[in-house]
Design an enzyme around this catalytic site. Sequence first.
Site, PDB file in Angstrom:
ATOM      1  N   PHE A  39       7.415  -7.144  10.448  1.00 22.97           N
ATOM      2  CA  PHE A  39       7.466  -5.993  10.706  1.00 22.97           C
ATOM      3  C   PHE A  39       5.256  -5.134   9.933  1.00 22.97           C
ATOM      4  CE2 PHE A  39      11.591  -7.751  10.854  1.00 22.97           C
ATOM      5  CZ  PHE A  39      12.111  -6.605  11.083  1.00 22.97           C
ATOM      6  N   VAL A  77       7.644  -9.728   6.470  1.00 18.26           N
ATOM      7  CA  VAL A  77       7.753  -7.935   6.008  1.00 18.26           C
ATOM      8  C   VAL A  77       6.096  -7.916   5.768  1.00 18.26           C
ATOM      9  CG1 VAL A  77       7.971  -5.701   5.421  1.00 18.26           C
ATOM     10  CG2 VAL A  77       9.886  -7.247   5.913  1.00 18.26           C
ATOM     11  N   CYS A  78       5.199  -7.490   5.940  1.00 23.65           N
ATOM     12  CA  CYS A  78       3.898  -7.663   5.368  1.00 23.65           C
ATOM     13  C   CYS A  78       3.604  -6.833   4.354  1.00 23.65           C
ATOM     14  CB  CYS A  78       2.486  -6.464   6.114  1.00 23.65           C
ATOM     15  SG  CYS A  78       1.116  -6.676   5.724  1.00 23.65           S
ATOM     16  N   VAL A  79       2.751  -7.559   2.799  1.00 24.60           N
ATOM     17  CA  VAL A  79       3.783  -6.809   1.822  1.00 24.60           C
ATOM     18  C   VAL A  79       2.442  -5.933   1.338  1.00 24.60           C
ATOM     19  CG1 VAL A  79       1.512  -8.809   0.862  1.00 24.60           C
ATOM     20  CG2 VAL A  79       3.631  -7.757  -1.067  1.00 24.60           C
ATOM     21  N   ALA A  82       4.575  -2.933   2.630  1.00 26.42           N
ATOM     22  CA  ALA A  82       5.629  -2.325   2.048  1.00 26.42           C
ATOM     23  C   ALA A  82       5.550  -1.917   1.234  1.00 26.42           C
ATOM     24  CB  ALA A  82       6.006  -3.350   2.594  1.00 26.42           C
TER      25      ALA A  82
END
Lengths: 130, 124
Positions: A39, A77-79, A82
Amino acid sequence: MRYALLVQGAPYSHQAAHSALRFASALIDRGHRLETVFFYHDGVYNAQRLATPPQDEPHLIEAWQRLHHEQGTALLVCVAAALKRGVIDERESRRHDKQGHSLAAAFELTGVGQLVEAAMTHDRLVTFSP
Amino acid sequence: MNNEDSSTAMLVVLRHAPHGSSWLREGLDVALVGAAFGQTVNLLFLGEGVQALMKDQQKGPLGQKGTHPTLDMLAMYDIDTLLVDADSLAQRGLTEADLQLPVTLITTSQLPFLFTQYAPVFNF
């Protein structure tokens, strides 16, 4: 074949997440494996723990979680994408001295490196963008 | 990718102008990370994306960091093939002289074949 999906659309704003989930179930029905969903961009909102859609609409966050539990699909999920959008896990929340956390169970914060890695290690990477 | 494709370069397609959205920044981030992972990375500037290369850019007035400093760093990451769709450039009244970095112009009719030469292709 081993598939990875890249989802870049926010749930309920754009079709991307709906389409990605339908594609996921179609490929699994055909005997393929969905190993990774990454994501990125507004797609990180798919990992919002507090998302509460009306009861007569599909619950997209729970649909992703089902994929994880039933197929073992990694929900990455791309930190960086995010955190600036307020999607944050317990660890990052403590680190940044925030109250509460918003990352749904079964999702994990990770780096863009994992996306590049997924593209290299899976047979197919399919992108769903708004 | 299968092993026989391991020598294939990664293509990052940039189709958005700076400042108005985060597509360009987040697309460039993928390019940099790909290069840091040892991939050969080429960029394709298409449509509004060609505006990313315009000279003399500054930070956005709304506090956006902008992407021009990132473009200056590309060479450090060995990202030196910058493909630009010539039609997209011409449609916006721009020429190569307006761009901050040297580029390789391609024609729109070359695009379908171009995409077959890369794996993976990331589209932003």
